[in-house]
Structures are given as C-alpha cells and as structure tokens.
Design a protein around this motif. Structure first.
Motif, PDB file in Angstrom:
ATOM      1  N   ARG A 138      15.096   1.222   6.955  1.00 56.77           N
ATOM      2  CA  ARG A 138      15.030   2.672   6.773  1.00 56.77           C
ATOM      3  C   ARG A 138      16.360   3.118   6.172  1.00 56.77           C
ATOM      4  O   ARG A 138      17.417   2.881   6.751  1.00 56.77           O
ATOM      5  N   VAL A 139      16.272   3.729   4.989  1.00 53.61           N
ATOM      6  CA  VAL A 139      17.481   4.022   4.227  1.00 53.61           C
ATOM      7  C   VAL A 139      17.581   5.511   3.922  1.00 53.61           C
ATOM      8  O   VAL A 139      16.644   6.104   3.376  1.00 53.61           O
ATOM      9  N   VAL A 140      18.700   6.122   4.317  1.00 55.70           N
ATOM     10  CA  VAL A 140      18.941   7.522   3.975  1.00 55.70           C
ATOM     11  C   VAL A 140      19.629   7.552   2.611  1.00 55.70           C
ATOM     12  O   VAL A 140      20.703   6.958   2.439  1.00 55.70           O
ATOM     13  N   THR A 164      11.463   2.194   4.011  1.00 53.28           N
ATOM     14  CA  THR A 164      11.268   3.635   4.164  1.00 53.28           C
ATOM     15  C   THR A 164      12.503   4.360   3.667  1.00 53.28           C
ATOM     16  O   THR A 164      13.622   4.004   4.049  1.00 53.28           O
ATOM     17  N   ILE A 165      12.283   5.363   2.823  1.00 49.85           N
ATOM     18  CA  ILE A 165      13.403   6.155   2.321  1.00 49.85           C
ATOM     19  C   ILE A 165      13.409   7.507   3.023  1.00 49.85           C
ATOM     20  O   ILE A 165      12.359   8.139   3.201  1.00 49.85           O
ATOM     21  N   ILE A 166      14.582   7.951   3.433  1.00 47.69           N
ATOM     22  CA  ILE A 166      14.758   9.300   3.984  1.00 47.69           C
ATOM     23  C   ILE A 166      15.545  10.060   2.913  1.00 47.69           C
ATOM     24  O   ILE A 166      16.757   9.899   2.789  1.00 47.69           O
ATOM     25  N   PRO A 167      14.835  10.854   2.097  1.00 46.58           N
ATOM     26  CA  PRO A 167      15.455  11.416   0.884  1.00 46.58           C
ATOM     27  C   PRO A 167      16.262  12.683   1.146  1.00 46.58           C
ATOM     28  O   PRO A 167      15.897  13.770   0.709  1.00 46.58           O
ATOM     29  N   GLU A 168      17.386  12.558   1.826  1.00 47.03           N
ATOM     30  CA  GLU A 168      18.201  13.735   2.158  1.00 47.03           C
ATOM     31  C   GLU A 168      18.853  14.348   0.920  1.00 47.03           C
ATOM     32  O   GLU A 168      19.045  15.545   0.840  1.00 47.03           O
ATOM     33  N   GLY A 169      19.263  13.513  -0.019  1.00 39.00           N
ATOM     34  CA  GLY A 169      19.890  14.039  -1.243  1.00 39.00           C
ATOM     35  C   GLY A 169      21.359  14.382  -1.087  1.00 39.00           C
ATOM     36  O   GLY A 169      22.065  14.576  -2.065  1.00 39.00           O
ATOM     37  N   LYS A 170      21.832  14.480   0.146  1.00 39.39           N
ATOM     38  CA  LYS A 170      23.268  14.680   0.383  1.00 39.39           C
ATOM     39  C   LYS A 170      23.622  14.128   1.763  1.00 39.39           C
ATOM     40  O   LYS A 170      22.735  13.837   2.556  1.00 39.39           O
ATOM     41  N   CYS A 171      24.914  14.009   2.032  1.00 38.91           N
ATOM     42  CA  CYS A 171      25.358  13.389   3.292  1.00 38.91           C
ATOM     43  C   CYS A 171      25.511  14.400   4.419  1.00 38.91           C
ATOM     44  O   CYS A 171      25.822  14.025   5.545  1.00 38.91           O
ATOM     45  N   ALA A 172      25.319  15.673   4.103  1.00 39.62           N
ATOM     46  CA  ALA A 172      25.556  16.710   5.114  1.00 39.62           C
ATOM     47  C   ALA A 172      24.330  16.938   5.994  1.00 39.62           C
ATOM     48  O   ALA A 172      24.105  18.025   6.490  1.00 39.62           O
ATOM     49  N   PHE A 173      23.552  15.895   6.229  1.00 39.90           N
ATOM     50  CA  PHE A 173      22.336  16.056   7.040  1.00 39.90           C
ATOM     51  C   PHE A 173      22.706  16.107   8.526  1.00 39.90           C
ATOM     52  O   PHE A 173      23.771  15.631   8.927  1.00 39.90           O
ATOM     53  N   PRO A 183      18.304   4.909  11.005  1.00 39.11           N
ATOM     54  CA  PRO A 183      18.348   4.270   9.688  1.00 39.11           C
ATOM     55  C   PRO A 183      19.184   2.996   9.725  1.00 39.11           C
ATOM     56  O   PRO A 183      20.178   2.925  10.453  1.00 39.11           O
ATOM     57  N   THR A 184      18.759   2.009   8.926  1.00 40.96           N
ATOM     58  CA  THR A 184      19.484   0.740   8.865  1.00 40.96           C
ATOM     59  C   THR A 184      20.427   0.710   7.670  1.00 40.96           C
ATOM     60  O   THR A 184      21.274  -0.171   7.571  1.00 40.96           O
ATOM     61  N   GLY A 185      20.260   1.675   6.749  1.00 39.37           N
ATOM     62  CA  GLY A 185      21.131   1.716   5.578  1.00 39.37           C
ATOM     63  C   GLY A 185      21.387   3.139   5.121  1.00 39.37           C
ATOM     64  O   GLY A 185      20.587   4.046   5.396  1.00 39.37           O
ATOM     65  N   SER A 210      26.126   2.752  15.754  1.00 41.83           N
ATOM     66  CA  SER A 210      24.896   3.368  15.243  1.00 41.83           C
ATOM     67  C   SER A 210      23.969   2.272  14.736  1.00 41.83           C
ATOM     68  O   SER A 210      24.307   1.089  14.726  1.00 41.83           O
ATOM     69  N   SER A 211      22.789   2.668  14.290  1.00 40.98           N
ATOM     70  CA  SER A 211      21.788   1.706  13.795  1.00 40.98           C
ATOM     71  C   SER A 211      22.117   1.170  12.403  1.00 40.98           C
ATOM     72  O   SER A 211      21.474   0.240  11.922  1.00 40.98           O
ATOM     73  N   VAL A 212      23.124   1.760  11.741  1.00 45.02           N
ATOM     74  CA  VAL A 212      23.389   1.432  10.332  1.00 45.02           C
ATOM     75  C   VAL A 212      23.964   0.019  10.187  1.00 45.02           C
ATOM     76  O   VAL A 212      24.958  -0.318  10.824  1.00 45.02           O
ATOM     77  N   GLU A 213      23.319  -0.790   9.349  1.00 44.86           N
ATOM     78  CA  GLU A 213      23.733  -2.181   9.148  1.00 44.86           C
ATOM     79  C   GLU A 213      24.370  -2.429   7.787  1.00 44.86           C
ATOM     80  O   GLU A 213      25.026  -3.452   7.579  1.00 44.86           O
ATOM     81  N   ARG A 214      24.113  -1.540   6.839  1.00 44.36           N
ATOM     82  CA  ARG A 214      24.634  -1.716   5.473  1.00 44.36           C
ATOM     83  C   ARG A 214      24.853  -0.367   4.818  1.00 44.36           C
ATOM     84  O   ARG A 214      24.068   0.549   5.034  1.00 44.36           O
TER      85      ARG A 214
END
Ligand SMILES: [Zn+2]
Length: 452
Positions: A138-140, A164-173, A183-185, A210-214
């Motif tokens: 799952r990638v933001v 799975t893409i989480i299409p935030e479009g910016k980092c201020a989510f 998310p894993t990425g 956190s869940s982020v691996e990459r």
C-alpha cells in the motif's frame, strides 16, 4: 529484498547486452522511420536536409539528427506555428495532453496516447518491483497529480503489480492515513518526507515504528547525505527515481548502485557541454534522450535527441547484482542549478551536502536556502547560506560552519583557494523555524539563487 529474483518483465530486464543492443538498434530504425512519416517536425526536417530516414540505423547515426530542446518544441507549436509540429497522432488517438512549464515562455505541449501511458506504466512497474514492492503493498503517493505524469503513471503501474495506491497528491495528509491504512511505502520528495517524519515525531510516533518499509523519492536531485539522513529518520531504504513527462523513467533497484535506465524504451546518450558529441564513457555530460518505439507501435509526441538540460554519468553497462542488464546512471543534476564561481562549477546539491553533514543534523531541520551576491570589488562573490535550526539559541554554529565548509570544498580545490584568498566569501545565517525566505514564496522552492 535484495539480489536476483524478482522482475516485472524478466526477459527484457535481464536481456544479454548483445541482444539488448540489437533490440535498441531495431527500435531506433523503426522510431526514426515513424518520425519521418508521422511527426510534422521530422517530416519537414528530413525533406529539407535531403536525408533518408532509412540511413539512420544505429545509436551513432543519431548524431546526424538535430538535438532538440524545450525551446525547439515551443518554437514549433501555437502561437509560433499553426500546428503542434511534434504531435504525431490524430486527435482521436490522443488520450491526454500535458503542459510542462519551462523556465520561461509558453509551456511545452506534450501528447500521450493510451499506449504511451501503458509503456510509461510498465517502466514504473519494473522500477517498483526492482525496489521490492509487490502485490499487497500500500503506497501513499505524495507527488502531485495533474499536469505531471509521474503520480498517474505510478498509479497505473500499481494496477499492473497488484499494489494499492493512496493518491493523496501531497504529504500534508492527516496522520490517520498512516494509522488506518498502514501504508508500506511513501512516494514524495526528500523534504516532504522529512517534514512528514517530524509530524509523526511531534505526535510521539517514531517513524521506524510505523508500517512504512520503503520510501521512493524523485522529482529533484539530492545529496547522498540528505538521503542517508532521511533513511535514518524513517529506518528504511530510500530509492531514487528520475522521471519526466518526456518519458524518462529511471529508478534505483534494491542494490542502490545507480539508476537503471529502461533501455528498451528510452535511449539515453551523454553529450559534452557544447552538445557536439558523446562524452567518453564514465564522464559527466548532458542527458540527451530518444524515445524508442517497439516495432508496430505509435506515440503521441516523438522526441529524438531531446536535451533534458540535466547532467549525469553512466556508471555501468554491466549486469547489476540484481540481475538486470539495463545501464545505470548517477543521480542526474539540473544544469539550471549549476553556478560558476572562480571558474569552478558547483551545484545546489553541493550546498545541500554541506548542510546535511550528520553532525549538523543535531541542530538543523535540513531546510536551507542560499543566495549568490556580487561583492564590492570586481570578481568578488559572496554566498549567503541560511539554515533552519530547531532552536537558533541552542545551535552550535561553529560545528555547523566547520562541517559545511569541509564538505563543500572537499572536491573543489579552486573554490577553496578563492575562499582563502577572500574572493569567495561565505556567510552563514542561522534562522528559527519557518523563517526562511522560501516559506514566503509559492511553488517549487528555489534553494540556490544567483543574485549577482
Ligand atoms: Zn540493479
């Protein structure tokens, strides 16, 4: 994941050098012929120069064709001409069009067919898989959607992989996105991902927990030191990608030994600064790109010998430890971010390297901006470097200055001499949070500005 074993299109990515070079030449011949028949710009160029497209047979022959730039595209589109002369397909076959803003003038128009999107997405799918992403990830995406193709291309690539893409479009989510979807990425710029890490820390979450691996970064060049610091903050690898609307999609694999160029779909030459000839292998030069079309396929905008105004070095054409044979390049730098002082070039990345020295990061957030000014005397230059401190009162300024100078002058002997002679002055400015000028300017921050 490291080492050989995981590919999106194994046959193409691990093809022997000889077969790969033969495939490239076949596609050069087909693509040049397609250009001479379907691109108004090239149709006219071949006619005017009385050159037979069939005589362009190899990578060396590409030197017979003109090198084009963003300026060439602007000069061959409305309002300069009645037609878009690089548009190579009928409107019925154009799926989307993109405007890419240059430094000046009318934005360049770029046309993409659905098949172009598919090829772009395949390149990104190869990159994601080479970085260890796979089904279930799952990638933001913090990169912006819209006129930039990068975010949309990654989204299409995810579909091909089963991500799975989480299409935030910016980092201020909201941080809820991290808690709820694990998310894993994350895809974003170095600075956006640094800020996100700080937001997590403020909320008492250690980013490595956190869940982020990459992390995947792209969109601009950066210093190895800033990547290392980002990787330390997040406790996970950071992979670089280099992409543009014109169709370059290069990316680092899990080996982190340079960015693989998808040689079957884009041909990359490295030219000298005068754009007269290729540089010897292993030397730094300008990236000049040629789209490669598989035989029988079409494309919306065809660019042969396109000057990206970025510079790089070809690191290796040998098989990578990951098993891929596609050539690897050094992180490209923007020529527009290179400045000359005392007959010596330096890039914004050199300034960034000075800022991100590990010892400095005890005091600095990493945010910086630098300005070049002319001095009172002829030939005198001053660079004012402003760095954002967590707390300017508690910042050990001597430590920061000392480490900056050492790193900045390490490979720039002539510049160091100019500094010692007093013709190149460095002034440091330590500011508090949110006190840099770049926070007051909208758009992409300019971190090194020449005000001479
Ligand atoms: Zn590799």
């Amino acid at each position: 994941m490291s080492g050989e074993g995981s590919y999106f299109t194994e046959a193409v990515e691990t093809m022997d050098r000889g077969d790969l070079d033969a495939l490239i030449e076949e596609r050069i011949r087909y693509t040049v012929n397609f250009a001479s028949e379907h691109s108004p710009f090239y149709r006219q160029w071949f006619r005017e120069h009385k050159i037979d497209a069939a005589s362009i047979r190899s990578h060396e022959d590409l030197r017979e064709l003109p090198i084009i730039s963003g300026q060439t595209i602007r000069e061959h589109q409305p309002p300069e001409t009645s037609e878009f002369q690089f548009k190579s397909l009928d409107w019925r076959e154009i799926f989307t069009l993109h405007e890419t803003s240059g430094t000046s003038g009318t934005p360049k128009a770029f046309f993409l067919s659905w098949a172009d999107w598919q090829r772009y997405a395949e390149k990104y799918a190869q990159i994601f898989v080479s970085q260890g992403f796979g089904p279930g990830d799952r990638v933001v995406v913090c990169a912006s959607y819209g006129m930039n193709v990068g975010a949309n291309t990654m989204t299409l690539a995810a579909q091909k992989i089963g991500m799975t893409i989480i299409p935030e479009g910016k980092c201020a989510f909201p941080l809820r996105i991290i808690h709820s979807y694990k998310p894993t990425g994350l895809v974003g710029s170095v600075f956006k991902l640094l800020r996100l890490a700080r937001r997590l820390q403020v909320a008492h979450i250690r980013p490595p927990d956190s869940s982020v691996e990459r992390l995947v970064v792209g969109g601009e060049s950066f210093a190895e030191e800033s990547r290392a610091y980002l990787a330390e903050l997040w406790g996970c690898p950071v992979y670089n990608t280099y992409g543009s609307t014109e169709g370059t999609m290069c990316g680092e694999c899990s080996e982190l030994k340079g960015l693989h160029v998808p040689e079957d779909m884009v041909h990359l030459d490295v030219y000298d600064p005068h754009l007269a000839d290729f540089v010897p292998e292993g030397e730094c030069g300008r990236i000049v790109l040629t789209t490669l079309l598989p035989v029988g396929e079409k494309c919306g905008t065809l660019l042969l010998n396109y000057d990206t105004e970025d510079t790089t070095v070809v690191l290796s054409r040998d098989r990578c430890a990951c098993g891929r044979t596609h050539l690897r390049i050094m992180t490209p730098q923007r020529e527009a971010e290179t400045f000359w002082v005392a007959e010596t070039p330096f890039n914004r990345v050199d300034v960034e390297r000075g800022v991100f020295q590990r010892e400095n990061m005890e005091y600095l957030t990493g945010e910086y901006e630098a300005f070049l000014y002319g001095g009172d005397d002829m030939g005198e230059t001053t660079m004012r470097v402003s760095v954002e401190c967590f707390d300017p009162e508690k910042c050990d300024r001597n430590v920061v200055e000392e480490h900056f100078l050492k790193a900045f002058f390490q490979y720039k002997q002539r510049l160091a001499e100019a500094h010692a002679e007093g013709t190149f002055n460095l002034v440091f400015n330590f500011v508090g949070p949110q006190d840099l000028e770049l926070y007051r300017v909208t758009g992409r921050p300019k971190r090194l500005v020449d005000r001479r």
